[in-house]
Every structure is written in structure tokens, then in C-alpha cells.
Design a protein around this motif. Structure first.
Motif, PDB file in Angstrom:
ATOM      1  N   ARG A 160      37.548  43.237  35.774  1.00 50.77           N
ATOM      2  CA  ARG A 160      37.963  42.878  34.411  1.00 50.77           C
ATOM      3  C   ARG A 160      39.385  43.368  34.199  1.00 50.77           C
ATOM      4  O   ARG A 160      39.689  44.545  34.405  1.00 50.77           O
ATOM      5  N   LEU A 161      40.269  42.438  33.809  1.00 50.38           N
ATOM      6  CA  LEU A 161      41.688  42.726  33.668  1.00 50.38           C
ATOM      7  C   LEU A 161      42.077  42.836  32.201  1.00 50.38           C
ATOM      8  O   LEU A 161      41.626  42.052  31.366  1.00 50.38           O
ATOM      9  N   LEU A 192      44.939  33.923  39.864  1.00 50.45           N
ATOM     10  CA  LEU A 192      44.195  32.691  39.601  1.00 50.45           C
ATOM     11  C   LEU A 192      43.319  32.833  38.359  1.00 50.45           C
ATOM     12  O   LEU A 192      43.213  31.903  37.557  1.00 50.45           O
ATOM     13  N   ALA A 193      42.706  34.019  38.190  1.00 50.07           N
ATOM     14  CA  ALA A 193      41.857  34.242  37.017  1.00 50.07           C
ATOM     15  C   ALA A 193      42.674  34.199  35.733  1.00 50.07           C
ATOM     16  O   ALA A 193      42.229  33.634  34.721  1.00 50.07           O
ATOM     17  N   ALA A 194      43.884  34.794  35.759  1.00 50.97           N
ATOM     18  CA  ALA A 194      44.739  34.779  34.568  1.00 50.97           C
ATOM     19  C   ALA A 194      45.167  33.357  34.222  1.00 50.97           C
ATOM     20  O   ALA A 194      45.169  32.954  33.051  1.00 50.97           O
ATOM     21  N   PHE A 195      45.518  32.581  35.243  1.00 49.19           N
ATOM     22  CA  PHE A 195      45.890  31.186  34.993  1.00 49.19           C
ATOM     23  C   PHE A 195      44.712  30.418  34.409  1.00 49.19           C
ATOM     24  O   PHE A 195      44.872  29.664  33.429  1.00 49.19           O
ATOM     25  N   VAL A 211      43.472  41.012  25.272  1.00 49.00           N
ATOM     26  CA  VAL A 211      42.382  40.152  25.723  1.00 49.00           C
ATOM     27  C   VAL A 211      41.866  40.701  27.051  1.00 49.00           C
ATOM     28  O   VAL A 211      42.539  41.499  27.715  1.00 49.00           O
ATOM     29  N   ARG A 212      40.677  40.269  27.434  1.00 50.91           N
ATOM     30  CA  ARG A 212      40.072  40.656  28.702  1.00 50.91           C
ATOM     31  C   ARG A 212      39.872  39.417  29.563  1.00 50.91           C
ATOM     32  O   ARG A 212      39.410  38.384  29.074  1.00 50.91           O
ATOM     33  N   ILE A 213      40.223  39.525  30.830  1.00 46.53           N
ATOM     34  CA  ILE A 213      40.099  38.411  31.763  1.00 46.53           C
ATOM     35  C   ILE A 213      39.180  38.832  32.907  1.00 46.53           C
ATOM     36  O   ILE A 213      39.439  39.844  33.573  1.00 46.53           O
ATOM     37  N   ASP A 214      38.117  38.084  33.132  1.00 48.60           N
ATOM     38  CA  ASP A 214      37.172  38.380  34.203  1.00 48.60           C
ATOM     39  C   ASP A 214      37.568  37.630  35.473  1.00 48.60           C
ATOM     40  O   ASP A 214      37.915  36.443  35.428  1.00 48.60           O
ATOM     41  N   THR A 270      44.584  40.570  48.581  1.00 44.95           N
ATOM     42  CA  THR A 270      43.492  39.642  48.279  1.00 44.95           C
ATOM     43  C   THR A 270      43.075  39.733  46.819  1.00 44.95           C
ATOM     44  O   THR A 270      42.880  38.720  46.144  1.00 44.95           O
ATOM     45  N   GLY A 271      42.970  40.954  46.318  1.00 47.15           N
ATOM     46  CA  GLY A 271      42.566  41.150  44.933  1.00 47.15           C
ATOM     47  C   GLY A 271      43.588  40.624  43.945  1.00 47.15           C
ATOM     48  O   GLY A 271      43.234  39.965  42.965  1.00 47.15           O
ATOM     49  N   LEU A 272      44.870  40.907  44.185  1.00 47.98           N
ATOM     50  CA  LEU A 272      45.909  40.454  43.259  1.00 47.98           C
ATOM     51  C   LEU A 272      46.010  38.936  43.228  1.00 47.98           C
ATOM     52  O   LEU A 272      46.266  38.344  42.167  1.00 47.98           O
TER      53      LEU A 272
END
Length: 274
Positions: free
Chosen positions: A63-64, A130-133, A54-57, A123-125
Motif C-alpha cells: 500500500r503506497l 504501474l499501480a499509480a498510473f 490517497v492510498r494506492i494498492d 521489481t517492486g518500484l
């Protein structure tokens, strides 16, 4: 004779000082390569990944890459925050054990890590976590338990502070990266040089969700004492389990995974993310 000796001593002192400054400068400029060794930016494909890609923005435009294996209805999903040298495709052993218990797993690559855009920083991590959650919570698939490993423990602690989670599991955690680095480099002014300090010690007391701490008895990278200091700062409810005879890179054992599964089974029913 005395004048000659003094000249030699001064020359040696100057060379020593310049050498020390060169080492400190190199550590400063290359510190992120040391802290994020898995951030090669190279994609590492796997013919048989353990879950769905999957892709997470993220909120700041990255994009992760992530792997997701859903939980059985009503069962929790564990959100994995990997260590600094990890590649998520290597966590099939964990996904398989969790699946046998009905548990789901979502593991994501931090920015700059294989499959994900950007470059890593604290900061990025923290934004990535938070984006993954948020991606997982949007699926409304059940309770979410955070599972932070090594470097990822600091990202997990921050996510638990910023979001409503069912529980927090920390494997080989630290009180802060700056404190651990100072232990490894006692003659370097680490706190003045470090760009990414990951101060879990300033956050953990405000995380009121149930917490499980797991640490290797002979961990040479993140000492057991660092995890113990974080545990002492944590609020209740909390549990600490020492993994006897285990270090840092061999921390994943059947006993540890059994501890995690038992911890999830003992959590109260309900979904605090809703």
C-alpha cells in the motif's frame, strides 16, 4: 634481505586484496541502502500537504502513500516518479505552479518510503509505477503525463512502455543505473554485483509517446552524457533541453518548470489513456 622484502610485499598484497574484497562485499550487501536512501520507512507528516492524501494498492499487496491535486476539467495530470532521496511532501512548489496552469499532480511514495509499506527493489518500484498510473487512469480525469525525476526516470520509462500515456517527461535521466554506477566505481565489477539495474536503455526505443528530456549541464551524480545516451536511443518525437549551470540537486528551476508547462501545452488534444 631480498627474502625479507619479498615477504613484506606478499603481505601487503594480501592485505590489499582482502581490503578490496571487503569493500566489494560491503557494497554488494549495502547497495540498496545506497540506491534507496530515502527508504527510511518513517512517516514524515506535514500540517499543510499540498494535496489530498490517497492510498494506492499494488498488485502484490503493498500500500503506497500518495498526494493528489486534481487538474481542471480537460487538463492533464502529471504523475510524478520521485528521485531516490525524495519525500513527496516537499513537492508543493511544483504542485502550486502546475495548479496555476490548471494541471494536476499525483506524487506517490515508493514501497518502503515514508508512508508506504514494503521494501524497495527494482521489481517492486516498477509495480508501484504501474499501480499509480492505474489508480489515476481509473479516475478518468483527463490525459496523464509521466514526470520521472532521477531514479524515478527509469520507473517512468517502464510505465510509459507498459501503459498508454499522453507524454513522458524525464528530469536528470540515466541510460541505466549499472552504467552510472560503473562510472562512479570504475574499479568494481558493478554489472556482476548490482541487483537493480533499471535498464531504461533497453526500453526507451519502444516508447512512442512524445518525450521531453531535461538534464543539468553540471550534474555530478547522473552525468549529462548518461541522459544524452538515453536520448539518442529514444524514438521520435523527442526534445532535449540542457539546464545550463544546473547540477543534480538544484535541477528544479523556474526555467525547467516553464519547459515542462510549455511542453504540456503543445501536446495534441485528446486522452490516449481512454
Amino acid at each position: 634481505m631480498v627474502s625479507w622484502l619479498w615477504t613484506v610485499l606478499k603481505s601487503l598484497l594480501i592485505v590489499a586484496v582482502l581490503g578490496y574484497l571487503a569493500i566489494v562485499a560491503a557494497m554488494y550487501f549495502w547497495q540498496r541502502s545506497l540506491l534507496f536512501p530515502g527508504a527510511t520507512g518513517e512517516w514524515m507528516p506535514n500540517d499543510a500537504p499540498w494535496g489530498e492524501w490517497v492510498r494506492i494498492d499494488t498488485p502484490d499487496g503493498e500500500r503506497l502513500a500518495a498526494l493528489h491535486r486534481p487538474a481542471q476539467p480537460g487538463k492533464p495530470t502529471l504523475l510524478l516518479f520521485p528521485g531516490n532521496g525524495d519525500n513527496i511532501i516537499h513537492y508543493s512548489f511544483l504542485a502550486d505552479v502546475f495548479a496555476a496552469e490548471g494541471l494536476g499532480l499525483l506524487a506517490f511514495s515508493y514501497r518502503g518510503y515514508p508512508g508506504s509499506s514494503g521494501s524497495p527493489s527494482e521489481t517492486g518500484l516498477l509495480l508501484d509505477g504501474l499501480a499509480a498510473f492505474d489508480w489515476l487512469a481509473a479516475k478518468k480525469a483527463g490525459p496523464i503525463i509521466l514526470l520521472g525525476r532521477s531514479l524515478g526516470s527509469g520507473v517512468a520509462v517502464n510505465t510509459a512502455l507498459e501503459r498508454k500515456v499522453a507524454a513522458l517527461v524525464l528530469v536528470s535521466p540515466y541510460d541505466s543505473i549499472s552504467a552510472v554506477a560503473q562510472q562512479h566505481y570504475p574499479y568494481v565489477p558493478v554489472k556482476w554485483l548490482l541487483k537493480d539495474s533499471f535498464r531504461s536503455n533497453l526500453r526507451i526505443a519502444r516508447v512512442d509517446t512524445p518525450k521531453l528530456f531535461l538534464h543539468g549541464e553540471i550534474d555530478g551524480l547522473i552525468p549529462l552524457s548518461s541522459g544524452e545516451r538515453l536520448f539518442l536511443l529514444a524514438s521520435e518525437p523527442k526534445i532535449f533541453r540542457v539546464q545550463h549551470g544546473r547540477g543534480h540537486n538544484d535541477i528544479w528551476s523556474a526555467a525547467l518548470i516553464t519547459n515542462v508547462v510549455a511542453f504540456t501545452d503543445a501536446l495534441p488534444a485528446g486522452n490516449p489513456t481512454e
